[in-house]
Design an enzyme around this catalytic site. Structure first.
Site, PDB file in Angstrom:
ATOM      1  N   CYS A   1      -5.961  76.103  37.360  1.00 28.79           N
ATOM      2  CA  CYS A   1      -5.032  75.784  38.451  1.00 28.79           C
ATOM      3  C   CYS A   1      -4.631  77.004  39.272  1.00 28.79           C
ATOM      4  O   CYS A   1      -4.084  76.863  40.367  1.00 28.79           O
ATOM      5  CB  CYS A   1      -3.785  75.099  37.892  1.00 28.79           C
ATOM      6  SG  CYS A   1      -4.131  73.583  36.985  1.00 28.79           S
TER       7      CYS A   1
ATOM      8  N   HIS B   1       2.001  75.846  42.989  1.00 28.02           N
ATOM      9  CA  HIS B   1       1.094  74.893  42.355  1.00 28.02           C
ATOM     10  C   HIS B   1       1.866  73.617  42.070  1.00 28.02           C
ATOM     11  O   HIS B   1       2.976  73.637  41.522  1.00 28.02           O
ATOM     12  CB  HIS B   1       0.543  75.491  41.061  1.00 28.02           C
ATOM     13  CG  HIS B   1      -0.214  74.523  40.220  1.00 28.02           C
ATOM     14  ND1 HIS B   1      -1.181  73.675  40.722  1.00 28.02           N
ATOM     15  CD2 HIS B   1      -0.139  74.251  38.885  1.00 28.02           C
ATOM     16  CE1 HIS B   1      -1.667  72.938  39.748  1.00 28.02           C
ATOM     17  NE2 HIS B   1      -1.050  73.263  38.624  1.00 28.02           N
TER      18      HIS B   1
ATOM     19  N   ASN C   1      -1.186  66.493  40.219  1.00 26.07           N
ATOM     20  CA  ASN C   1      -1.705  67.837  39.969  1.00 26.07           C
ATOM     21  C   ASN C   1      -3.196  67.855  40.291  1.00 26.07           C
ATOM     22  O   ASN C   1      -4.006  67.322  39.542  1.00 26.07           O
ATOM     23  CB  ASN C   1      -1.461  68.215  38.506  1.00 26.07           C
ATOM     24  CG  ASN C   1      -1.956  69.607  38.158  1.00 26.07           C
ATOM     25  OD1 ASN C   1      -2.654  70.250  38.931  1.00 26.07           O
ATOM     26  ND2 ASN C   1      -1.593  70.068  36.973  1.00 26.07           N
TER      27      ASN C   1
END
Length: 329
Positions: free
Chosen positions: A114, A254, A284
């Site tokens: 990520c 993020h 996500n």
């Protein structure tokens, strides 16, 4: 050689299919209230037939090229940040290179989970500053829903699919990446991973039967590490840039979990009004979450010419990364 690498083009792409929390209620034992309270997510995009990491990346890349006013033939480097490639090899960046028609470009993949967009932004900027590249197409894309156990409510509610892309070009004025802080802790690699499919555990019928091809995570530990490292690296990136948190026009974090974002903002003493959040619509999207959020922030005029933005991310590995950028488009 240029001192800076400006973002002159940007684009994003997400799958057509929308999977809402109500849809998930019919798949696994969960509820819209449970998901929203714990994550902030309402819906996410899920890749369907014919939608791969390469196809989403090509779509986002073409949008970025159009915005930059560049022909694909002018691109000399294609970089893809992903941990969900089309195939173990060759690099999916090569598929993107062919798909957009950048015949003369070098191409390679970068894996930092990520945190991939901020890691890759540092790599692409360094290549331009060194003179190794001039026109870079940098894409971040993940299709995590292909690695989800849809019977595991702790993970299947979290992830979505998407791609974000930027074009980077040399600039003499302060633009693009101003400072960057990268970090990792390999001793915590088992907090979030996909076990099967690599050289340590090649995929076998037995492992597939055990579900070892699906992502797993220790959510409680990930939360603690994420907040601590995102906040610390953010403050360091701001310090290295010679700025203070008050100078940051917008934080683009993020998009993993609203609680993580809010806790990080509190540590930075930045009000949520200056934090961009879109995980409610996308979930996500791993490496793609920061560029997708950045693209939408620009489109919504949350970032204007001359503004400083803070990008911060955390992912499996463990990895984390924070960067201060100056928006000049």
């Amino acid at each position: 050689m240029a001192n800076y690498a400006a973002m002159t083009g940007w684009g994003m792409a997400v799958p057509e299919r929308v999977l809402t929390n109500a849809d998930l209620e019919r798949i696994v034992e969960t509820s819209d209230e449970w998901i929203q309270t714990r994550t902030g997510i309402r819906e996410r995009r899920v890749a369907g037939p014919g939608e791969y990491t390469s196809t989403l990346s090509i779509a986002a890349g073409r949008a970025a090229l159009e915005r930059a006013g560049l022909d694909a033939a002018q691109i000399d480097t294609v970089i893809l940040a992903t941990c969900t490639p089309d195939r173990p090899f060759p690099a999916t960046a090569c598929t993107i290179q062919a798909g957009i028609g950048a015949r003369r470009a070098a191409a390679f993949d970068l894996v930092a989970a990520c945190s991939g967009f901020v890691y890759g932004l540092n790599v692409a900027t360094s290549m331009i500053r060194s003179g190794a590249a001039r026109n870079v197409l940098f894409v971040a894309c993940d299709i995590f829903t292909h690695f989800i156990n849809w019977n595991d409510r702790n993970t299947c509610v979290l992830f979505g699919d998407g791609a974000g892309a930027v074009v980077l070009q040399p600039s003499d004025e302060p633009a693009g990446l101003i400072s960057c802080v990268l970090g990792a802790d390999g001793e915590q690699e088992d907090l979030m991973a996909v076990d099967a499919g690599g050289t340590r555990l090649p995929a076998t019928p037995e492992l597939l039967e055990q579900g070892r091809q699906y992502v797993y995570m220790n959510g409680r530990e990930i939360f603690k590490h994420a907040v601590r490292e995102m906040a610390a690296s953010s403050l360091e990136a701001i310090r290295v840039a010679g700025l203070s948190p008050d100078d940051i026009a917008l934080v683009v974090p993020h998009q993993a979990n609203l609680r993580i974002i809010e806790a990080t903002a509190r540590r930075l003493e930045v009000p949520m009004e200056r934090v961009f959040v879109n995980l409610d619509r996308y979930g996500n999207t791993s490496a793609a979450s920061v560029p997708i959020a950045l693209v939408e922030a620009v489109e919504q005029q949350r970032l204007r010419k001359g503004d400083y933005a803070l990008l911060t991310a955390f992912g499996g590995g463990l990895t984390w990364a924070s960067a201060v950028i100056r928006w000049t488009a």
